[in-house]
Design a protein around this motif. Structure first.
Motif, PDB file in Angstrom:
ATOM      1  N   ASP A 147       0.784  -1.352   0.007  1.00  0.00           N
ATOM      2  CA  ASP A 147      -0.006   0.075  -0.044  1.00  0.00           C
ATOM      3  C   ASP A 147       0.997   1.246   0.170  1.00  0.00           C
ATOM      4  OD1 ASP A 147      -2.773   1.069  -0.028  1.00  0.00           O
ATOM      5  OD2 ASP A 147      -2.305   1.924   2.057  1.00  0.00           O
ATOM      6  N   HIS A 187      -5.705  -2.509  -3.619  1.00  0.00           N
ATOM      7  CA  HIS A 187      -7.182  -2.000  -3.613  1.00  0.00           C
ATOM      8  C   HIS A 187      -8.011  -2.840  -2.848  1.00  0.00           C
ATOM      9  CE1 HIS A 187     -10.716  -0.513  -5.258  1.00  0.00           C
ATOM     10  NE2 HIS A 187     -11.168  -1.630  -5.481  1.00  0.00           N
ATOM     11  N   LEU A 188      -7.797  -4.175  -2.754  1.00  0.00           N
ATOM     12  CA  LEU A 188      -8.650  -4.925  -1.979  1.00  0.00           C
ATOM     13  C   LEU A 188      -8.339  -4.845  -0.463  1.00  0.00           C
ATOM     14  CD1 LEU A 188     -10.641  -7.650  -1.551  1.00  0.00           C
ATOM     15  CD2 LEU A 188      -8.500  -9.125  -1.615  1.00  0.00           C
ATOM     16  N   ARG A 190      -7.245  -1.928   0.987  1.00  0.00           N
ATOM     17  CA  ARG A 190      -8.087  -0.646   1.450  1.00  0.00           C
ATOM     18  C   ARG A 190      -9.696  -1.132   1.369  1.00  0.00           C
ATOM     19  NH1 ARG A 190      -5.976   3.984   1.569  1.00  0.00           N
ATOM     20  NH2 ARG A 190      -3.786   4.187   1.187  1.00  0.00           N
ATOM     21  N   SER A 191     -10.228  -1.504   0.376  1.00  0.00           N
ATOM     22  CA  SER A 191     -11.743  -1.627   0.465  1.00  0.00           C
ATOM     23  C   SER A 191     -12.252  -2.495   1.518  1.00  0.00           C
ATOM     24  CB  SER A 191     -12.269  -1.965  -1.117  1.00  0.00           C
ATOM     25  OG  SER A 191     -11.551  -3.154  -1.272  1.00  0.00           O
ATOM     26  N   ALA A 192     -11.547  -3.587   1.788  1.00  0.00           N
ATOM     27  CA  ALA A 192     -12.103  -4.758   2.632  1.00  0.00           C
ATOM     28  C   ALA A 192     -11.574  -4.354   4.138  1.00  0.00           C
ATOM     29  CB  ALA A 192     -11.362  -5.854   2.363  1.00  0.00           C
TER      30      ALA A 192
END
Length: 197
Positions: A147, A187-188, A190-192
């Protein structure tokens, strides 16, 4: 594909071997009773793509077997099949390098489900990332570093491991999250909310 099944209980070993042969009839399954026989098996049969390891062998203590197998076979998928409750050993086993931890008491259906994940050649659905129930401390560290945009070399320096080991860890992480790239993993995460765990 070759698979090592390491278990000192003949009946349990036989049951796992039968499951594996049913799931992947073309696989070469090598049965071993102790950790001490693994090096010779590698010499005779080459490195396996998958190892199914009983946690408590006559020549292991705690998760020492997981560590030893991981040192010998850094790129091989490693499933621990254990009579011990997951609450006691799963986190320790994952930290030591296991890719999955399955209690023997869960029965053949669940054991087969986990084995099937590791026997499929490709990620089943490229478009559907998976949010895992649990990540090891190392996997959480890696997600944080991805990240922040760190390179493999930067990660290797920070964790004091080789770049090759970083690649292996990332490969395992991507497989666990069912993603293909660093950006997808980030991305996963962050979104999860995986970075906040």
């Amino acid at each position: 594909m070759s698979i090592f099944v390491i278990d000192d209980h003949p009946l349990m070993r036989e049951a796992v071997v039968m499951l594996l042969r049913r799931l992947r009839s073309s696989a070469q399954v090598i049965e071993l009773e102790r950790l001490a026989t693994v090096r010779q098996a590698i010499v005779e049969h080459g490195e396996p793509e998958l190892v199914c390891l009983d946690l408590k062998l006559p020549d292991t203590h705690g998760v020492s077997g997981v560590r030893e197998v991981r040192q010998m076979l850094p790129d091989t998928s490693l499933i621990v099949l254990s009579a011990s409750p997951a609450a006691d050993y799963e986190d320790l086993a994952r930290e030591a390098g296991a890719d999955a931890y399955v209690e023997k008491s869960t029965g053949p259906a669940l054991i087969a489900k986990v084995l099937r994940e590791f026997l499929t050649e490709e990620v089943e659905d490229e478009n559907t990332p998976t949010i895992p129930d649990k990540l090891s401390k190392r996997q959480k560290q890696l997600l944080g570093m991805l990240d922040r945009g760190l390179s493999n070399r930067d990660i290797a320096e920070q964790l004091q491991i080789s770049e090759h080991t970083v690649k292996v860890h990332l490969w395992r992480l991507f497989r666990r999250l069912n993603v293909k790239s660093r950006s997808q993993a980030s991305h996963l995460a962050r979104s999860a909310g995986l970075l906040d765990l």
